[in-house]
Design an enzyme around this catalytic site. Structure first.
Site, mmCIF file in Angstrom:
data_model
loop_
_atom_site.group_PDB
_atom_site.id
_atom_site.type_symbol
_atom_site.label_atom_id
_atom_site.label_comp_id
_atom_site.label_asym_id
_atom_site.label_seq_id
_atom_site.Cartn_x
_atom_site.Cartn_y
_atom_site.Cartn_z
ATOM 1 C CG ASN A 291 -7.801 -1.921 -5.276
ATOM 2 O OD1 ASN A 291 -6.785 -2.624 -5.141
ATOM 3 N ND2 ASN A 291 -8.208 -0.703 -4.404
ATOM 4 C CG ASP B 108 -2.029 1.002 1.092
ATOM 5 O OD1 ASP B 108 -2.446 1.423 -0.088
ATOM 6 O OD2 ASP B 108 -2.745 1.315 2.057
HETATM 7 C C1 IPE Z 1 -5.392 -2.566 -0.240
HETATM 8 O O1 IPE Z 1 -5.195 -1.541 -0.628
HETATM 9 C C2 IPE Z 1 -5.603 -3.392 -1.744
HETATM 10 C C3 IPE Z 1 -4.248 -3.511 -2.328
HETATM 11 C C4 IPE Z 1 -2.957 -3.456 -1.626
HETATM 12 C C5 IPE Z 1 -3.967 -4.079 -3.539
HETATM 13 P P1 IPE Z 1 -6.022 -0.042 -0.547
HETATM 14 O O2 IPE Z 1 -5.578 1.127 -0.634
HETATM 15 O O3 IPE Z 1 -7.062 -0.567 -1.672
HETATM 16 O O4 IPE Z 1 -7.077 -0.103 0.810
HETATM 17 P P2 IPE Z 1 -8.011 0.538 1.642
HETATM 18 O O5 IPE Z 1 -9.099 1.033 0.525
HETATM 19 O O6 IPE Z 1 -7.084 1.969 1.839
HETATM 20 O O7 IPE Z 1 -8.374 -0.050 2.783
HETATM 21 C C1 IPE Z 2 -1.495 0.501 -3.587
HETATM 22 O O1 IPE Z 2 -1.176 1.530 -3.285
HETATM 23 C C2 IPE Z 2 -1.927 -0.243 -4.636
HETATM 24 C C3 IPE Z 2 -2.847 -0.857 -5.023
HETATM 25 C C4 IPE Z 2 -4.122 -0.685 -4.138
HETATM 26 C C5 IPE Z 2 -3.255 -1.119 -6.437
HETATM 27 P P1 IPE Z 2 -2.494 2.601 -3.279
HETATM 28 O O2 IPE Z 2 -2.669 3.028 -4.781
HETATM 29 O O3 IPE Z 2 -3.668 2.294 -2.587
HETATM 30 O O4 IPE Z 2 -1.771 3.938 -2.787
HETATM 31 P P2 IPE Z 2 -2.339 5.043 -1.844
HETATM 32 O O5 IPE Z 2 -3.009 4.039 -0.670
HETATM 33 O O6 IPE Z 2 -3.575 5.699 -2.372
HETATM 34 O O7 IPE Z 2 -1.204 5.988 -1.406
HETATM 35 MG MG MG Z 3 -4.007 2.525 -0.738
#
Ligand code: IPE
Ligand code: IPE
Ligand code: MG
Length: 246
Positions: free
Chosen positions: A69, A21
């Site tokens: 996502n 993340d």
């Molecule tokens: C969790 O990250 C999913 C992945 C890392 C693929 P998100 O960024 O989607 O999670 P939330 O929405 O902050 O809980």
């Molecule tokens: C994790 O990084 C990757 C996926 C969930 C695909 P994020 O895209 O969630 O990055 P933040 O949490 O918005 O910084």
């Molecule tokens: Mg995230």
């Protein structure tokens, strides 16, 4: 002594699960688009997987894209799918060189056709590798997976293959997409968020959780090693008393 040397090889977790993340925030900090963060996340994936192999971890599972996502802006979703295709294509050699078998869990039928094909190809190509199994959780959510397992078992009951009383924890575990893997002993989440986000809810029942402020694109094998060293210092009691487990 290097971090790798500080790891007790007799107490290695067999399975490490990671929530990668913080890509978006990493990019934003640099004044770039979110996609730039995802692109740089690939570097972290490569180093972490190579690091896991070097440490002797037999299973590593990475949360790459959740069911939730899909609700992101269409452009970001498309960019992530493109990146996935390109990465699998480019990294298959790295997987072969490291003896890594690729695996994927999740509702893969939702992935664009080209993406799924590329994935299946890489899974097939690497299927004889045996040092480490790298599982990508893609279009994955734990509640989806649990419901799917329940459906599978209900079907078996209906067809007379099993009786309702045959359903126990072991059979349920085997019916999940991770059925042939041990449960993760260690779960790492980057970016300072303290939540599970619908990831491996059943499998993480007794996992040790490790949270780091690092954003995913900055994560490297040394960070994995730090997490493992921290894990090895913990007392896993499984409901018993400290005296019992010592
Ligand atoms: C969790 O990250 C999913 C992945 C890392 C693929 P998100 O960024 O989607 O999670 P939330 O929405 O902050 O809980
Ligand atoms: C994790 O990084 C990757 C996926 C969930 C695909 P994020 O895209 O969630 O990055 P933040 O949490 O918005 O910084
Ligand atoms: Mg995230």
């Amino acid at each position: 002594m290097s971090l790798l040397d500080q790891i007790d090889k007799n107490k290695l977790p067999k399975h490490v699960a990671v929530i990668m993340d913080g890509n978006g925030r990493w990019a934003k900090e640099k004044g770039k688009l979110r996609v730039f963060g995802h692109q740089n996340g690939v570097v972290a994936v490569r180093d972490t997987v190579e690091g896991a192999v070097a440490a002797g971890i037999p299973f590593i599972t990475l949360y790459a894209f959740s069911t939730e996502n899909w609700n992101r802006p269409k452009l970001e979703v498309m960019a992530l799918m493109e990146l996935l295709v390109a990465t699998i294509n480019k990294e298959t050699k790295t997987l072969m060189d490291n003896g890594v078998r690729l695996n994927a869990i999740g509702n893969l039928s939702l992935l664009p056709e080209r993406c799924r094909r590329q994935l299946e190809e890489a899974i097939h190509k690497t299927s004889a590798n045996s040092r480490c199994t790298l599982t990508l959780a893609l279009s994955y959510s734990s509640r989806w997976e649990i419901v799917e397992a329940a459906k599978k078992l209900a079907q078996k009951v209906q067809e007379g293959d099993i009786a309702p009383d045959d359903i126990n924890e072991q059979l349920f575990s085997e019916s999940l997409t991770t059925g042939d893997m041990p449960d993760p002993e260690l779960m790492i989440r980057t970016s300072g968020e303290f939540r599970i986000s619908n990831y491996l809810l059943w499998q993480l029942a007794y996992a040790e959780l490790y949270f780091t402020q690092k954003l995913w694109p900055d994560f490297r094998r040394e960070d994995l090693y730090e997490a493992i060293i921290d894990y090895q210092k913990r007392e896993r009691r499984f409901g018993m008393t400290s005296e019992q487990v010592n």
